[in-house]
Write a protein that holds these residues in place. Sequence first.
Motif, PDB file in Angstrom:
ATOM      1  N   THR A  72      -4.582  -0.263  -5.895  1.00 28.12           N
ATOM      2  CA  THR A  72      -3.612  -0.158  -4.800  1.00 28.12           C
ATOM      3  C   THR A  72      -4.255   0.322  -3.506  1.00 28.12           C
ATOM      4  O   THR A  72      -3.866  -0.096  -2.409  1.00 28.12           O
ATOM      5  CB  THR A  72      -2.471   0.789  -5.199  1.00 28.12           C
ATOM      6  N   PHE A  73      -5.226   1.195  -3.629  1.00 29.20           N
ATOM      7  CA  PHE A  73      -5.934   1.661  -2.432  1.00 29.20           C
ATOM      8  C   PHE A  73      -6.544   0.484  -1.668  1.00 29.20           C
ATOM      9  O   PHE A  73      -6.447   0.394  -0.443  1.00 29.20           O
ATOM     10  CB  PHE A  73      -7.029   2.654  -2.845  1.00 29.20           C
ATOM     11  N   GLU A  74      -7.155  -0.441  -2.385  1.00 24.74           N
ATOM     12  CA  GLU A  74      -7.773  -1.601  -1.741  1.00 24.74           C
ATOM     13  C   GLU A  74      -6.717  -2.498  -1.108  1.00 24.74           C
ATOM     14  O   GLU A  74      -6.878  -2.981   0.011  1.00 24.74           O
ATOM     15  CB  GLU A  74      -8.600  -2.387  -2.761  1.00 24.74           C
ATOM     16  N   TYR A  75      -5.613  -2.730  -1.822  1.00 27.38           N
ATOM     17  CA  TYR A  75      -4.566  -3.595  -1.287  1.00 27.38           C
ATOM     18  C   TYR A  75      -3.947  -2.984  -0.030  1.00 27.38           C
ATOM     19  O   TYR A  75      -3.725  -3.675   0.973  1.00 27.38           O
ATOM     20  CB  TYR A  75      -3.461  -3.830  -2.319  1.00 27.38           C
ATOM     21  N   ALA A  79      -3.870  -4.207   3.903  1.00 28.98           N
ATOM     22  CA  ALA A  79      -2.572  -4.489   4.524  1.00 28.98           C
ATOM     23  C   ALA A  79      -2.280  -3.566   5.703  1.00 28.98           C
ATOM     24  O   ALA A  79      -1.764  -4.011   6.740  1.00 28.98           O
ATOM     25  CB  ALA A  79      -1.462  -4.360   3.486  1.00 28.98           C
ATOM     26  N   PHE A  80      -2.624  -2.274   5.581  1.00 28.63           N
ATOM     27  CA  PHE A  80      -2.186  -1.277   6.566  1.00 28.63           C
ATOM     28  C   PHE A  80      -3.321  -0.489   7.219  1.00 28.63           C
ATOM     29  O   PHE A  80      -3.065   0.332   8.099  1.00 28.63           O
ATOM     30  CB  PHE A  80      -1.220  -0.283   5.902  1.00 28.63           C
ATOM     31  N   SER A 357       2.418  -0.662  -3.005  1.00 26.61           N
ATOM     32  CA  SER A 357       1.865  -1.915  -3.522  1.00 26.61           C
ATOM     33  C   SER A 357       2.751  -3.099  -3.167  1.00 26.61           C
ATOM     34  O   SER A 357       2.253  -4.158  -2.752  1.00 26.61           O
ATOM     35  CB  SER A 357       1.712  -1.840  -5.047  1.00 26.61           C
ATOM     36  N   MET A 358       4.058  -2.933  -3.322  1.00 23.80           N
ATOM     37  CA  MET A 358       4.965  -4.041  -3.023  1.00 23.80           C
ATOM     38  C   MET A 358       4.984  -4.358  -1.529  1.00 23.80           C
ATOM     39  O   MET A 358       5.045  -5.531  -1.130  1.00 23.80           O
ATOM     40  CB  MET A 358       6.368  -3.717  -3.529  1.00 23.80           C
ATOM     41  N   LEU A 359       4.924  -3.329  -0.694  1.00 24.97           N
ATOM     42  CA  LEU A 359       4.826  -3.575   0.746  1.00 24.97           C
ATOM     43  C   LEU A 359       3.518  -4.284   1.081  1.00 24.97           C
ATOM     44  O   LEU A 359       3.482  -5.187   1.929  1.00 24.97           O
ATOM     45  CB  LEU A 359       4.927  -2.257   1.514  1.00 24.97           C
ATOM     46  N   SER A 360       2.443  -3.889   0.410  1.00 20.34           N
ATOM     47  CA  SER A 360       1.144  -4.521   0.646  1.00 20.34           C
ATOM     48  C   SER A 360       1.186  -5.998   0.270  1.00 20.34           C
ATOM     49  O   SER A 360       0.621  -6.849   0.972  1.00 20.34           O
ATOM     50  CB  SER A 360       0.060  -3.811  -0.170  1.00 20.34           C
ATOM     51  N   LEU A 361       1.853  -6.311  -0.831  1.00 21.56           N
ATOM     52  CA  LEU A 361       1.973  -7.706  -1.261  1.00 21.56           C
ATOM     53  C   LEU A 361       2.664  -8.541  -0.187  1.00 21.56           C
ATOM     54  O   LEU A 361       2.197  -9.633   0.184  1.00 21.56           O
ATOM     55  CB  LEU A 361       2.761  -7.773  -2.565  1.00 21.56           C
ATOM     56  N   ILE A 362       3.772  -8.023   0.338  1.00 14.10           N
ATOM     57  CA  ILE A 362       4.533  -8.755   1.349  1.00 14.10           C
ATOM     58  C   ILE A 362       3.721  -8.919   2.631  1.00 14.10           C
ATOM     59  O   ILE A 362       3.680 -10.005   3.228  1.00 14.10           O
ATOM     60  CB  ILE A 362       5.865  -8.038   1.622  1.00 14.10           C
TER      61      ILE A 362
END
Length: 431
Positions: A72-75, A79-80, A357-362
Amino acid sequence: MSQLKKVINTTQLWSIAVGLVISGEYFGWNYGWASSGTIGFLISTLIVTVMYVTFIFSYTELTAAIPDAGGTFEYASRAFGTWGGFIAAFATLVDFLLAPPAIAYALGSYTHFLNPNIPVIPVAIGTYFVFIAINVLGIKESARFSLVVTILSVLELIIFMAIIFPFFKMDNFLAHNPPSLTADNIFVGIPFAVWFFVAIEGVAMVAEEVKDPNKTIPKAYISGILTLVLLALGVMILSAGVCDWRTLSNIDYPLPETLAITLGRNSYWAKTFASLGLFGLIASFHCNTISYSRQIYALARAGYLPKFLSAVNQRFNTPHWALIGGGLVGFVAIFTGTTSQIIILSVLGAVIMYGISMLSLIVLRRKEPALVRPFKAPLYPFFPIIAFVLSVVCMIAIIYFNQFLGMIFFAGMLVSLGGFYLFIKKKNARY
């Protein structure tokens, strides 16, 4: 710098996915009965089950597309940026560093149940020494060990359910519940329902060591979550209906106690199950040790933690300092908190990580449309949105009913944020 080796196959990755979590079927969840009753906790569990199913089908897209030990850190970093990555990293570390001490304490409790002359704490501490040593020897050996103990754990839970099924009575399940079902009854049990499944996301942290990750990761994740859903619901519902569930709601060994009550304390099955029950706890402790060490390794490699923690043993290609560092944190947790408090902090970190994680996916769907995605979340964007909303609901419920522990969590985040900014970021800035 030495790299991690790609040696894990689909079956081994399934065993790690299930092994990370399966101790949650052996202990911890039963504290939810004490706060919610069986009916309220069943509803809590169903809500959490929906969150995990939608989360895993969405999270698999990220893990297969970005097979990085940082998870998750990488995602979140992609993303952010740096600060999004930091929040994700802190939440993930709390999740994976605090799950093992709770499991180690339960291992000590199971051992004490078998032999009252053996104290709990020394067993818990000894568990760390043994499994850090095993994990230093190599991921291939660790994955093989995980496969064996996970299969034994799953078979044991199936046998347990078969033994107690004839004793199940719906009247027992419905007895002693609050006279009226309220939102409080449901949401206060959320952290213990999360404990049924927490840490399955740790598969992402061994993604760099998976052979053919594009195919292996989706198969392992999806088969893993389906296995765990069936085991969690079966164990919880059947256990509540075979005796007065209140006698099981505040102990760290509910399953052998269930057999002792139903079959008699001198029963062969009760004693055998308590002995074999150690396999489930061992499987989860072992797999969580793998995951926390890879998370620490990835964060140190990226400059979020001291660089020496990213060192890889030249002989075994394992992150030995990350294993030892996480173990030291576990020692402190064992001596400073109760099992239920450690569980609550661990799952709070988990649900925050799920939301990020879900925000990163979007965001990454829009930010990196050309990213190769071997597996795509079904029913997008509904699955990640459902998982995000439920993770936020769980987070609010956990904080509302555990305000002091919530303060400890966010105070730790602020202190870590200051330390990161002052001592780490300036020296090892990644972005």
